[in-house]
Design a protein around this motif. Sequence first.
Motif, PDB file in Angstrom:
ATOM      1  N   ASP A  52       0.832  -1.213   0.000  1.00 34.07           N
ATOM      2  CA  ASP A  52       0.000   0.000   0.000  1.00 34.07           C
ATOM      3  C   ASP A  52       0.859   1.253   0.000  1.00 34.07           C
ATOM      4  O   ASP A  52       0.582   2.212  -0.723  1.00 34.07           O
ATOM      5  CB  ASP A  52      -0.933   0.023   1.211  1.00 34.07           C
ATOM      6  N   GLN A  53       1.908   1.258   0.812  1.00 33.06           N
ATOM      7  CA  GLN A  53       2.787   2.420   0.883  1.00 33.06           C
ATOM      8  C   GLN A  53       3.550   2.618  -0.417  1.00 33.06           C
ATOM      9  O   GLN A  53       3.790   3.754  -0.839  1.00 33.06           O
ATOM     10  CB  GLN A  53       3.760   2.306   2.059  1.00 33.06           C
ATOM     11  N   MET A  54       3.907   1.536  -1.061  1.00 32.29           N
ATOM     12  CA  MET A  54       4.570   1.644  -2.361  1.00 32.29           C
ATOM     13  C   MET A  54       3.664   2.347  -3.363  1.00 32.29           C
ATOM     14  O   MET A  54       4.123   3.192  -4.138  1.00 32.29           O
ATOM     15  CB  MET A  54       4.960   0.256  -2.878  1.00 32.29           C
ATOM     16  N   ALA A  55       2.383   2.028  -3.345  1.00 37.54           N
ATOM     17  CA  ALA A  55       1.422   2.685  -4.240  1.00 37.54           C
ATOM     18  C   ALA A  55       1.287   4.160  -3.909  1.00 37.54           C
ATOM     19  O   ALA A  55       1.240   5.012  -4.804  1.00 37.54           O
ATOM     20  CB  ALA A  55       0.068   1.988  -4.165  1.00 37.54           C
ATOM     21  N   ILE A  56       1.252   4.471  -2.619  1.00 34.14           N
ATOM     22  CA  ILE A  56       1.164   5.870  -2.174  1.00 34.14           C
ATOM     23  C   ILE A  56       2.414   6.632  -2.620  1.00 34.14           C
ATOM     24  O   ILE A  56       2.321   7.754  -3.134  1.00 34.14           O
ATOM     25  CB  ILE A  56       0.979   5.952  -0.646  1.00 34.14           C
ATOM     26  N   ASP A  57       3.573   6.024  -2.440  1.00 38.47           N
ATOM     27  CA  ASP A  57       4.826   6.665  -2.856  1.00 38.47           C
ATOM     28  C   ASP A  57       4.832   6.922  -4.356  1.00 38.47           C
ATOM     29  O   ASP A  57       5.274   7.985  -4.808  1.00 38.47           O
ATOM     30  CB  ASP A  57       6.024   5.813  -2.453  1.00 38.47           C
ATOM     31  N   CYS A  58       4.334   5.979  -5.116  1.00 41.47           N
ATOM     32  CA  CYS A  58       4.276   6.136  -6.567  1.00 41.47           C
ATOM     33  C   CYS A  58       3.362   7.307  -6.940  1.00 41.47           C
ATOM     34  O   CYS A  58       3.731   8.147  -7.752  1.00 41.47           O
ATOM     35  CB  CYS A  58       3.790   4.849  -7.214  1.00 41.47           C
ATOM     36  N   GLU A  59       2.190   7.357  -6.318  1.00 37.63           N
ATOM     37  CA  GLU A  59       1.243   8.439  -6.592  1.00 37.63           C
ATOM     38  C   GLU A  59       1.814   9.806  -6.246  1.00 37.63           C
ATOM     39  O   GLU A  59       1.496  10.804  -6.888  1.00 37.63           O
ATOM     40  CB  GLU A  59      -0.051   8.218  -5.817  1.00 37.63           C
ATOM     41  N   ASN A  60       2.665   9.836  -5.221  1.00 41.91           N
ATOM     42  CA  ASN A  60       3.249  11.093  -4.765  1.00 41.91           C
ATOM     43  C   ASN A  60       4.632  11.355  -5.365  1.00 41.91           C
ATOM     44  O   ASN A  60       5.338  12.263  -4.913  1.00 41.91           O
ATOM     45  CB  ASN A  60       3.327  11.105  -3.233  1.00 41.91           C
TER      46      ASN A  60
END
Length: 101
Positions: A52-60
């Motif tokens: 989940d955090q990897m996806a958040i990092d990608c989005e940001n």
Amino acid sequence: MIIFKRYPHVRDLILHYANSLKNNAVLNILDKGITTEDEARIFAKFIWRMADQMAIDCENNIQVFGRTDNSDLMPDVDYEVSLYLSNQGFEELWDQICDQN
């Protein structure tokens, strides 16, 4: 110590996110290995939190290891974590947690 032989970068990725998310339990598990069901559960749940955090990092547009999108590493993570947990006797627990996410 948990060492992943086929995809050693998986340990680096987990270590990065355990540090980033300040998850001392996972850092301890990486150093000492998994011997109990509670440790296996903590580790397995963390892998999903990490995804989940990897996806958040990608989005940001946050770079991790020089890239913003590391989602292509998730099959490597799944391979190594499922193999490790299976070898430790926690394959069913991993499957259950994967089914929940």
